[in-house]
Write an enzyme that holds these catalytic residues in place. Structure first.
Site, PDB file in Angstrom:
ATOM      1  N   CYS A   1     -48.286 -61.368  64.216  1.00 38.12           N
ATOM      2  CA  CYS A   1     -48.922 -60.091  64.215  1.00 38.12           C
ATOM      3  C   CYS A   1     -50.192 -60.034  65.041  1.00 38.12           C
ATOM      4  CB  CYS A   1     -48.939 -59.663  62.870  1.00 38.12           C
ATOM      5  SG  CYS A   1     -49.881 -60.639  61.791  1.00 38.12           S
TER       6      CYS A   1
ATOM      7  N   HIS B   1     -56.546 -64.518  55.169  1.00 46.74           N
ATOM      8  CA  HIS B   1     -56.266 -64.043  53.890  1.00 46.74           C
ATOM      9  C   HIS B   1     -57.318 -63.438  53.059  1.00 46.74           C
ATOM     10  CE1 HIS B   1     -53.370 -67.483  54.949  1.00 46.74           C
ATOM     11  NE2 HIS B   1     -52.403 -66.224  54.783  1.00 46.74           N
TER      12      HIS B   1
ATOM     13  N   CYS C   1     -58.119 -60.987  58.190  1.00 47.91           N
ATOM     14  CA  CYS C   1     -57.374 -59.839  58.785  1.00 47.91           C
ATOM     15  C   CYS C   1     -57.989 -58.519  58.502  1.00 47.91           C
ATOM     16  CB  CYS C   1     -55.876 -59.842  58.421  1.00 47.91           C
ATOM     17  SG  CYS C   1     -54.961 -58.459  58.906  1.00 47.91           S
TER      18      CYS C   1
ATOM     19  N   HIS D   1     -51.733 -66.529  45.314  1.00 49.86           N
ATOM     20  CA  HIS D   1     -51.897 -66.278  46.565  1.00 49.86           C
ATOM     21  C   HIS D   1     -53.310 -66.084  47.261  1.00 49.86           C
ATOM     22  CE1 HIS D   1     -51.287 -64.819  50.775  1.00 49.86           C
ATOM     23  NE2 HIS D   1     -50.239 -65.274  50.620  1.00 49.86           N
TER      24      HIS D   1
ATOM     25  N   GLU E   1     -54.791 -64.399  49.110  1.00 52.57           N
ATOM     26  CA  GLU E   1     -55.067 -62.892  49.590  1.00 52.57           C
ATOM     27  C   GLU E   1     -55.279 -62.311  48.192  1.00 52.57           C
ATOM     28  OE1 GLU E   1     -53.256 -58.783  50.777  1.00 52.57           O
ATOM     29  OE2 GLU E   1     -52.257 -60.601  51.983  1.00 52.57           O
TER      30      GLU E   1
ATOM     31  N   SER F   1     -45.974 -69.074  53.336  1.00 48.53           N
ATOM     32  CA  SER F   1     -46.032 -67.863  54.143  1.00 48.53           C
ATOM     33  C   SER F   1     -45.284 -66.954  53.165  1.00 48.53           C
ATOM     34  CB  SER F   1     -45.366 -67.905  55.342  1.00 48.53           C
ATOM     35  OG  SER F   1     -45.354 -66.597  55.935  1.00 48.53           O
TER      36      SER F   1
ATOM     37  N   ASN G   1     -44.949 -63.475  53.766  1.00 48.99           N
ATOM     38  CA  ASN G   1     -43.993 -62.637  54.343  1.00 48.99           C
ATOM     39  C   ASN G   1     -42.984 -63.293  54.745  1.00 48.99           C
ATOM     40  OD1 ASN G   1     -44.255 -62.641  57.466  1.00 48.99           O
ATOM     41  ND2 ASN G   1     -45.995 -63.554  56.584  1.00 48.99           N
TER      42      ASN G   1
ATOM     43  N   SER H   1     -46.645 -65.225  60.788  1.00 51.89           N
ATOM     44  CA  SER H   1     -47.668 -66.300  61.058  1.00 51.89           C
ATOM     45  C   SER H   1     -46.781 -67.396  62.009  1.00 51.89           C
ATOM     46  CB  SER H   1     -47.962 -67.095  59.901  1.00 51.89           C
ATOM     47  OG  SER H   1     -47.202 -67.120  58.880  1.00 51.89           O
TER      48      SER H   1
END
Length: 320
Positions: A14, A76, A98, A126, A128, A224, A226, A268
């Site tokens: 992405c 993240h 991001c 996580h 993030e 990851s 996602n 990713s």
């Protein structure tokens, strides 16, 4: 038998991942090795190994970074405490966060500043989530499931708002937010969806092929978020699914009796890995590849000003 391979599109990198990787590449070109990176720049083993081979040094915390060195923050995001520590140490910081994660951080600060209790929907541990929670630790509470949402005390305080991790499964997140609305009827929401466009698109693309697939392969690393969500979505739809880092992870027994393989990759995972998986599948017999693209992604993000300048490689190219 010719085996069908249905390629879900969009898949792989992405805009936020591409930006983060380019930041490290440019930092290495412009400043030379080593360039330190706090945590994995993105959650993919292949990407991290490639950048490490080129001089990036991945560390868990800033105390592993020498004084006055250059350090890149991962895609993240980080908490304000990490930024303050970098400032105190005199480190040159290049922020790879991001922009869509940075948006959630800004919302957390704004909601907390107006006195809200902010419920963050996400997965504990996580990176993030840790960074977002760090924006307003006294005002935020983390939930992962509808049960946790329903179990929040009414005394959680005044106005309640919610935010979400950007890489969650859309369907599951809607269930958690629904439970929050039951618990707090006046729940305030972010001005726009926090789950990022890339996560949403990859999940929708997978759903477009999963019913036709006997097996789904998701290219991505175990850490990851996602990518893991894609595996979970396929399995919830009743299709066998496996997460693989690379083509060599495919086990021949997975393909027994399989006529159609659905293939996608987390945001990713490098696109080249998908090509390698298709080639590997061809080693087990002839394959017919079909592209199933549900959306065309045109999003791009600017680089930080500190790495926008001419790289040494580009300078060499022009002078030759």
């Amino acid at each position: 038998m010719t085996r069908r391979v249905l390629l879900a599109g969009p898949r792989s990198f992405c805009a936020g991942v591409e930006r983060a990787i380019e930041i490290v590449e440019r930092a290495l070109e412009q400043r030379g090795a080593p360039v330190y990176v706090r945590k994995q720049i993105v959650h993919n083993v292949t990407v991290v190994d490639d950048l490490a081979a080129r001089g990036a040094v991945f560390v868990e915390e800033l105390d592993e970074v020498p004084d006055d060195a250059t350090v890149v923050f991962s895609a993240h995001g980080v908490s304000p405490a990490v930024r303050q520590e970098a400032d105190r140490r005199g480190l040159e910081v290049i922020d790879g966060t991001c922009p869509l994660v940075a948006k959630v951080h800004a919302e957390a600060r704004r909601f907390a500043a107006r006195g809200d209790t902010v419920v963050l929907v996400g997965h504990a541990g996580h990176e993030e989530v840790e960074g977002t929670m760090g924006e307003a630790p006294r005002s935020m509470v983390l939930v992962s499931t509808p049960e946790e949402a329903r179990g929040l005390p009414a005394a959680v305080g005044g106005q309640v708002s919610y935010l979400t991790q950007t890489t969650l499964a859309v369907d599951e997140t809607e269930e958690v937010v629904g439970a929050l609305r039951e618990r707090f009827p006046l729940l305030q929401e972010p001005p726009s969806d926090d789950i990022c466009y890339a996560t949403t698109n990859r999940q929708a693309a997978l759903k477009a092929i999963v019913a036709e697939s006997d097996l789904v392969l998701v290219v991505g690393s175990e850490n990851s978020s996602n990518s893991v969500r894609l595996v979970e979505i396929a399995r919830r739809e009743g299709t066998r699914a496996e997460l693989i880092d690379r083509a060599g992870d495919i086990r021949p027994q997975w393909l027994e009796g399989v006529r159609t393989v659905g293939l996608t990759a987390g945001a990713s995972a490098p696109p080249a890995l998908v090509t390698e998986v298709v080639d590997r599948l061809g080693e087990f017999g002839p394959v017919q590849v079909e592209e199933r693209e549900i959306a065309r992604e045109t999003v791009s993000f600017d680089l930080p000003s500190s790495v926008r300048g001419q790289s040494r490689r580009a300078a060499g190219d022009r002078s030759s």
